[in-house]
Design a protein around this motif. Structure first.
Motif, PDB file in Angstrom:
ATOM      1  N   TRP A 693       0.857  -1.185   0.000  1.00  0.00           N
ATOM      2  CA  TRP A 693       0.000   0.000   0.000  1.00  0.00           C
ATOM      3  C   TRP A 693       0.891   1.231   0.000  1.00  0.00           C
ATOM      4  CZ3 TRP A 693       0.445   3.286   4.258  1.00  0.00           C
ATOM      5  CH2 TRP A 693      -0.428   4.390   4.280  1.00  0.00           C
ATOM      6  N   GLU A 694       0.494   2.234  -0.766  1.00  0.00           N
ATOM      7  CA  GLU A 694       1.231   3.498  -0.807  1.00  0.00           C
ATOM      8  C   GLU A 694       0.260   4.655  -0.631  1.00  0.00           C
ATOM      9  OE1 GLU A 694       5.154   3.522  -3.575  1.00  0.00           O
ATOM     10  OE2 GLU A 694       3.283   3.169  -4.655  1.00  0.00           O
ATOM     11  N   ALA A 695       0.756   5.707  -0.020  1.00  0.00           N
ATOM     12  CA  ALA A 695      -0.008   6.946   0.088  1.00  0.00           C
ATOM     13  C   ALA A 695       0.978   8.105  -0.007  1.00  0.00           C
ATOM     14  CB  ALA A 695      -0.779   7.004   1.400  1.00  0.00           C
ATOM     15  N   GLY A 696       0.600   9.146  -0.756  1.00  0.00           N
ATOM     16  CA  GLY A 696       1.515  10.274  -0.869  1.00  0.00           C
ATOM     17  C   GLY A 696       0.998  11.349  -1.792  1.00  0.00           C
ATOM     18  N   ASN A 697       1.728  12.450  -1.821  1.00  0.00           N
ATOM     19  CA  ASN A 697       1.410  13.556  -2.728  1.00  0.00           C
ATOM     20  C   ASN A 697       2.545  14.570  -2.667  1.00  0.00           C
ATOM     21  OD1 ASN A 697       0.043  15.135  -4.551  1.00  0.00           O
ATOM     22  ND2 ASN A 697      -1.869  15.230  -3.351  1.00  0.00           N
ATOM     23  N   ALA A 698       2.598  15.412  -3.667  1.00  0.00           N
ATOM     24  CA  ALA A 698       3.484  16.580  -3.655  1.00  0.00           C
ATOM     25  C   ALA A 698       2.586  17.814  -3.603  1.00  0.00           C
ATOM     26  CB  ALA A 698       4.367  16.599  -4.891  1.00  0.00           C
ATOM     27  N   PHE A 699       2.984  18.846  -2.837  1.00  0.00           N
ATOM     28  CA  PHE A 699       2.080  19.961  -2.573  1.00  0.00           C
ATOM     29  C   PHE A 699       2.913  21.187  -2.222  1.00  0.00           C
ATOM     30  CE2 PHE A 699       2.526  16.896   0.809  1.00  0.00           C
ATOM     31  CZ  PHE A 699       3.079  17.641   1.834  1.00  0.00           C
ATOM     32  N   ASN A 700       2.266  22.341  -2.185  1.00  0.00           N
ATOM     33  CA  ASN A 700       2.954  23.599  -1.904  1.00  0.00           C
ATOM     34  C   ASN A 700       2.751  24.102  -0.488  1.00  0.00           C
ATOM     35  OD1 ASN A 700       4.147  23.942  -4.458  1.00  0.00           O
ATOM     36  ND2 ASN A 700       2.194  24.710  -5.295  1.00  0.00           N
ATOM     37  N   ASP A 701       1.815  23.504   0.232  1.00  0.00           N
ATOM     38  CA  ASP A 701       1.508  23.994   1.580  1.00  0.00           C
ATOM     39  C   ASP A 701       1.148  22.803   2.458  1.00  0.00           C
ATOM     40  OD1 ASP A 701       0.567  25.219   3.887  1.00  0.00           O
ATOM     41  OD2 ASP A 701      -0.420  26.846   2.790  1.00  0.00           O
ATOM     42  N   PHE A 702       1.825  22.657   3.599  1.00  0.00           N
ATOM     43  CA  PHE A 702       1.549  21.546   4.506  1.00  0.00           C
ATOM     44  C   PHE A 702       0.131  21.609   5.084  1.00  0.00           C
ATOM     45  CE2 PHE A 702       6.162  20.734   4.775  1.00  0.00           C
ATOM     46  CZ  PHE A 702       6.148  19.352   4.720  1.00  0.00           C
ATOM     47  N   ASP A 703      -0.505  22.798   5.047  1.00  0.00           N
ATOM     48  CA  ASP A 703      -1.863  22.920   5.557  1.00  0.00           C
ATOM     49  C   ASP A 703      -2.890  22.386   4.562  1.00  0.00           C
ATOM     50  OD1 ASP A 703      -0.979  24.102   7.896  1.00  0.00           O
ATOM     51  OD2 ASP A 703      -1.042  26.125   7.015  1.00  0.00           O
ATOM     52  N   ASP A 704      -2.421  22.032   3.371  1.00  0.00           N
ATOM     53  CA  ASP A 704      -3.345  21.586   2.332  1.00  0.00           C
ATOM     54  C   ASP A 704      -2.890  20.242   1.771  1.00  0.00           C
ATOM     55  OD1 ASP A 704      -5.471  21.648   0.592  1.00  0.00           O
ATOM     56  OD2 ASP A 704      -4.372  22.754  -0.952  1.00  0.00           O
ATOM     57  N   VAL A 705      -2.652  19.272   2.682  1.00  0.00           N
ATOM     58  CA  VAL A 705      -2.156  17.957   2.281  1.00  0.00           C
ATOM     59  C   VAL A 705      -3.336  17.042   1.983  1.00  0.00           C
ATOM     60  CG1 VAL A 705      -0.819  15.941   2.959  1.00  0.00           C
ATOM     61  CG2 VAL A 705      -0.079  18.227   3.670  1.00  0.00           C
ATOM     62  N   ASN A 706      -3.357  16.476   0.802  1.00  0.00           N
ATOM     63  CA  ASN A 706      -4.386  15.523   0.391  1.00  0.00           C
ATOM     64  C   ASN A 706      -3.687  14.305  -0.201  1.00  0.00           C
ATOM     65  OD1 ASN A 706      -6.778  14.278  -0.332  1.00  0.00           O
ATOM     66  ND2 ASN A 706      -6.951  15.438  -2.263  1.00  0.00           N
ATOM     67  N   LEU A 707      -3.577  13.240   0.591  1.00  0.00           N
ATOM     68  CA  LEU A 707      -2.804  12.078   0.166  1.00  0.00           C
ATOM     69  C   LEU A 707      -3.588  11.219  -0.812  1.00  0.00           C
ATOM     70  CD1 LEU A 707      -1.148  10.910   3.511  1.00  0.00           C
ATOM     71  CD2 LEU A 707      -0.216  12.424   1.744  1.00  0.00           C
ATOM     72  N   ASN A 708      -2.882  10.717  -1.824  1.00  0.00           N
ATOM     73  CA  ASN A 708      -3.440   9.767  -2.772  1.00  0.00           C
ATOM     74  C   ASN A 708      -3.040   8.361  -2.335  1.00  0.00           C
ATOM     75  OD1 ASN A 708      -4.396  11.645  -5.092  1.00  0.00           O
ATOM     76  ND2 ASN A 708      -2.318  12.340  -4.611  1.00  0.00           N
ATOM     77  N   HIS A 709      -4.024   7.447  -2.315  1.00  0.00           N
ATOM     78  CA  HIS A 709      -3.783   6.084  -1.855  1.00  0.00           C
ATOM     79  C   HIS A 709      -3.833   5.120  -3.031  1.00  0.00           C
ATOM     80  CE1 HIS A 709      -4.351   7.033   2.504  1.00  0.00           C
ATOM     81  NE2 HIS A 709      -5.032   8.048   1.967  1.00  0.00           N
ATOM     82  N   GLN A 710      -3.053   4.030  -2.929  1.00  0.00           N
ATOM     83  CA  GLN A 710      -3.103   3.005  -3.961  1.00  0.00           C
ATOM     84  C   GLN A 710      -2.656   1.664  -3.380  1.00  0.00           C
ATOM     85  OE1 GLN A 710      -0.039   4.237  -6.943  1.00  0.00           O
ATOM     86  NE2 GLN A 710       0.890   2.282  -6.414  1.00  0.00           N
ATOM     87  N   LEU A 711      -3.061   0.581  -4.041  1.00  0.00           N
ATOM     88  CA  LEU A 711      -2.620  -0.770  -3.739  1.00  0.00           C
ATOM     89  C   LEU A 711      -1.922  -1.338  -4.959  1.00  0.00           C
ATOM     90  CD1 LEU A 711      -5.774  -2.218  -1.920  1.00  0.00           C
ATOM     91  CD2 LEU A 711      -3.609  -1.528  -0.863  1.00  0.00           C
ATOM     92  N   THR A 712      -0.854  -2.091  -4.717  1.00  0.00           N
ATOM     93  CA  THR A 712      -0.094  -2.705  -5.800  1.00  0.00           C
ATOM     94  C   THR A 712       0.152  -4.167  -5.463  1.00  0.00           C
ATOM     95  OG1 THR A 712       1.034  -0.603  -6.219  1.00  0.00           O
ATOM     96  CG2 THR A 712       2.004  -2.577  -7.213  1.00  0.00           C
ATOM     97  N   ALA A 713       0.000  -5.050  -6.447  1.00  0.00           N
ATOM     98  CA  ALA A 713       0.286  -6.472  -6.278  1.00  0.00           C
ATOM     99  C   ALA A 713       0.999  -6.969  -7.522  1.00  0.00           C
ATOM    100  CB  ALA A 713      -0.999  -7.267  -6.062  1.00  0.00           C
ATOM    101  N   GLY A 714       1.932  -7.887  -7.329  1.00  0.00           N
ATOM    102  CA  GLY A 714       2.663  -8.391  -8.482  1.00  0.00           C
ATOM    103  C   GLY A 714       3.646  -9.470  -8.106  1.00  0.00           C
ATOM    104  N   ILE A 715       4.571  -9.696  -8.988  1.00  0.00           N
ATOM    105  CA  ILE A 715       5.601 -10.716  -8.801  1.00  0.00           C
ATOM    106  C   ILE A 715       6.929 -10.132  -9.266  1.00  0.00           C
ATOM    107  CG2 ILE A 715       5.178 -11.741 -11.084  1.00  0.00           C
ATOM    108  CD1 ILE A 715       5.804 -14.475  -9.813  1.00  0.00           C
ATOM    109  N   GLY A 716       7.992 -10.463  -8.529  1.00  0.00           N
ATOM    110  CA  GLY A 716       9.325  -9.969  -8.880  1.00  0.00           C
ATOM    111  C   GLY A 716      10.351 -11.076  -8.754  1.00  0.00           C
TER     112      GLY A 716
END
Length: 746
Positions: A693-716
């Protein structure tokens, strides 16, 4: 021929007609190399010579045969062997029991032993950087033009194992002084002649008999270049006949000929070719044995070291099938104990205290550097584990192929010894060329391909220096060169560098691409720092010129041009167990920057970026990974060229590449890696099922943080050319993206 028939009739008569006498046991001195009279004094005890054939991992079956012999009190008075048969025979000849031999072979990390060089954990920091950035697991040498290593494995670990096991027999005059007289076979690779190894270094003899061409480097011994003895004599019964035993027992574990289906693949063709090359010699030598044991090893291959105990059991069953014949050579309990006592009396265990360290294989400053670090081992009892760790550190620096150790007698004092260290330089290098490939297919319309290499020159101008040059072409074009020089043995260094980089920067409004810049950075810098095996601290200054033009998008957008002037402090910790798919350990990096000058910016500003991954084993096959990264420009606004970027594989892979940009960013990750398979050692490492699971974002102000979430599955899969991965990522807003990558993953 008549002589052979008469010999076999004699053996048969002795076994069948004199069985009670043979079981009575002997009254002689019990020396395995000498004949002893039976208890009744009417007949001499039969002397048995055991011949062990080569066959790679199939040779583990020999251990099972020997276990059956010991359980049924069948003595072995002489031994000869080839390849794996030479190793098992050598161990048994030194007095090791079958149980001890299984323990030794089970303890070997065969992936490590058959690997191209030191493991990731055992390399120094700069070689770790090489493996992380250029993942193809072999290096080219440029010593005399382009050349590959002489073997897929450096044989450093195998050599250390043999050195340790044979160390007590350092001063014997011939292999006849072993508890069981022993011979092993090698092949003179230059003259094409078979070589019988019967004296000198037992360690180098065992290494030579197992040096499969292409897999291990040849062994230089007594002016000869030696490889696996199985090429010319895989079943050395003629050598055994020179001992003049009463009975010759041969154990044949060779791979049988395949059928049409077998030779329908490249691997099958190579395997069949090996069998065909040796089969005529086997057909000549096997009839020279009085008894042949040929265990049914099924589909066991020469490189399948994952089934050690089952293969040994197959050997045991193979001997059991010959029980009716073999038990005729069994001793009674009293004679057997007398035989064992005589064998144990010849076992050596003591080691001398080395008075000094003697270095061979290198000269001048290189020899002095080795002596400086190994001198503490003189004048005290040898601790082999510490010594082997020290020797492996040398190979982990990338300069040498392998280092061996042993004792040599002091001139005029044969009972006193020096610790002898033999350094083997790479025949093909330096300089070295480490290749790499990076494929990122996060979208069928967005396949990015980069190929590159790192050229490393050692001792360029000054001893202890490295001149390292990177070249990448493709999606990311790079030319970078750095001269790195340590200050004595202190760990401190200085490193001037120059670079040119060409890449793209994509601009978005929402999730829509509005422009793409193509930019060039060229300039240089200077660092000073302190490095250890797993960490490095750098303090330095960079000055580069940036020029970027609009490639797609609004033609009225302004090109970017100007200097970037930056001071930085960077600390990196590399404590994971693999460059590709770690199972345990911490990887961490933090960097603080002060940007004095940047295009379209009239003020200076600080930046800081920190990130890492922590791998925690949950079971033998499963590891938890947690990690992430954070970057900030504090209370300043960064120009476009200095903004943080997110989006793309392992940085919110369900979203578009560089979709998120800002003065700050936050990324966090948690997931599992579960091992489902193991590739053959010569092809790679483990295969993992991955999920995170990952969550993150890039933004200009810490007061306006909106994280994007995702799930990843695979084989390596860890392959010799990098991590090959297939995955599917699900993000918010219905984002679904299939991804294929080759190169790095974490």
């Amino acid at each position: 021929m008549m002589q052979l028939i008469a010999k076999r009739l004699l053996v048969l008569c002795l076994a069948l007609l004199a069985l009670p006498t043979l079981h009575a046991g002997g009254k002689g001195n019990g020396d395995p190399a000498q004949s002893g009279a039976s208890t009744g004094g009417s007949r001499e005890q039969l002397k048995i010579g055991l011949v062990l054939s080569g066959g790679g991992a199939r040779g583990i079956a020999h251990i099972g045969v020997l276990r059956w012999f010991e359980e049924h009190r069948i003595p072995v008075h002489y031994l000869s062997g080839t390849s794996m048969g030479g190793l098992v025979g050598g161990l048994y000849a030194m007095g090791r029991t079958p149980a001890e031999m299984l323990q030794i072979i089970n303890a070997i990390d065969w992936t490590r032993a058959l690997g191209a060089g030191p493991t990731y954990k055992e390399t120094n920091f700069r070689r770790k950087e090489d493996k992380r950035q250029f993942q193809i697991d072999f290096e080219l040498g440029l010593k005399e033009g382009f050349a590959l290593p002489t073997g897929l494995s450096s044989a450093h670990y195998i050599g250390l194992l043999f050195d340790r096991l044979t160390l007590p027999y350092w001063n014997m005059k011939s292999f006849d002084e072993l508890p069981i007289p022993f011979r092993c076979m090698a092949t003179d690779f230059i003259k094409g002649q078979q070589v019988v190894l019967q004296d000198g270094s037992l360690s180098s003899a065992l290494r030579a008999t197992m040096s499969i061409p292409g897999a291990f480097p040849p062994v230089e011994r007594d002016g000869r270049v030696l490889v696996d003895g199985g090429l010319l004599n895989n079943i050395p019964t003629p050598v055994m006949k020179e001992f003049k035993p009463d009975v010759i027992i041969a154990v044949d574990i060779g791979t049988p000929l395949g059928d049409k289906k077998t030779v329908s693949t490249l691997g099958g063709i190579i395997g069949q070719s090996t069998v065909v090359m040796t089969i005529e010699n086997d057909r000549r030598n096997l009839p020279l044995a009085d008894v042949v044991i040929a265990p049914d090893l099924g589909k066991t291959t020469t490189l399948d070291f994952s089934v050690i105990d089952p293969v040994a059991e197959m050997g045991y069953k193979g001997a059991e099938q010959k029980k009716a014949v073999l038990e005729k050579f069994s001793l009674d309990e009293a004679a057997w104990q007398q035989h064992l006592a005589a064998r144990r009396a010849r076992v050596r265990t003591g080691l001398p205290v080395p008075g000094r360290v003697e270095i061979t294989g290198v000269e001048g400053r290189a020899k002095g550097a080795v002596e400086h670090r190994l001198e503490p081992f003189a004048g005290q009892p040898l601790e082999t584990e510490k010594l082997e760790t020290a020797l492996t550190k040398f190979t982990g620096e990338g300069r040498y192929e392998s280092l061996d150790y042993g004792f040599v007698a002091e001139p005029g004092a044969p009972d006193k010894a020096a610790l002898a260290i033999k350094v083997k330089e790479k025949s093909y290098a330096p300089p070295t060329l480490s290749p790499g490939i990076d494929i990122d297919a996060s979208d069928l319309n967005d396949i990015n391909f980069t190929i590159g290499a790192r050229l490393t020159l050692y001792d360029a101008g000054l001893y202890g220096s490295e001149w390292r040059t990177d070249v990448n072409v493709g999606y990311q074009t790079l030319f970078q060169t750095e001269y790195y020089k340590t200050i004595g043995y202190s760990g401190f260094f200085f490193a001037p560098r120059a670079s040119y980089q060409r890449g793209t920067r994509i601009l978005y409004q929402g999730d829509q691409q509005v422009a793409e810049y193509i930019g060039n950075r060229k300039g240089g810098g200077f660092d000073i720092g302190y490095g250890k095996r797993r960490s490095e601290l750098r303090v330095g200054y960079n000055l580069v010129h940036l020029s970027a033009d609009v490639r797609t998008g609004d033609p009225n957008l302004t090109p970017v041009s100007g200097n970037e002037s930056t001071a930085r402090v960077r600390w990196v910790w590399e404590g994971v167990d693999s460059a590709l798919l770690p199972s345990r350990g911490l990887r961490f990096a933090t960097e603080g920057r002060m940007v004095f000058d940047a295009p379209n910016c009239t003020y200076g500003f600080p930046q800081m970026e920190t990130g890492g991954s922590y791998f925690v084993p949950m079971s033998q096959r499963t590891s938890l990974v947690v990690g992430g990264a954070i970057g900030t420009t504090f209370n300043k606004d960064a120009p476009v060229s200095q903004q943080f970027l997110l989006g793309g594989p392992l940085r919110l892979g369900a979203y578009k590449r560089q979709e998120f940009a800002g003065n700050h960013y936050l990324l966090t990750r948690a997931g599992l890696l579960h091992k489902i398979a193991q590739l053959p050692p010569l092809l790679g490492g483990k295969v993992d099922v991955l999920g995170w699971w990952e969550a993150g974002n890039a933004f200009n102000d810490f007061d306006d943080v909106n994280l994007n979430h995702q799930l990843t599955a695979g084989i390596g899969a860890e392959t010799k050319i990098g991590v090959l991965s297939f995955s599917l990522a699900w993000g918010e807003g219905g984002r679904i993206k299939g991804q294929f990558t080759l190169g790095r993953l974490f």
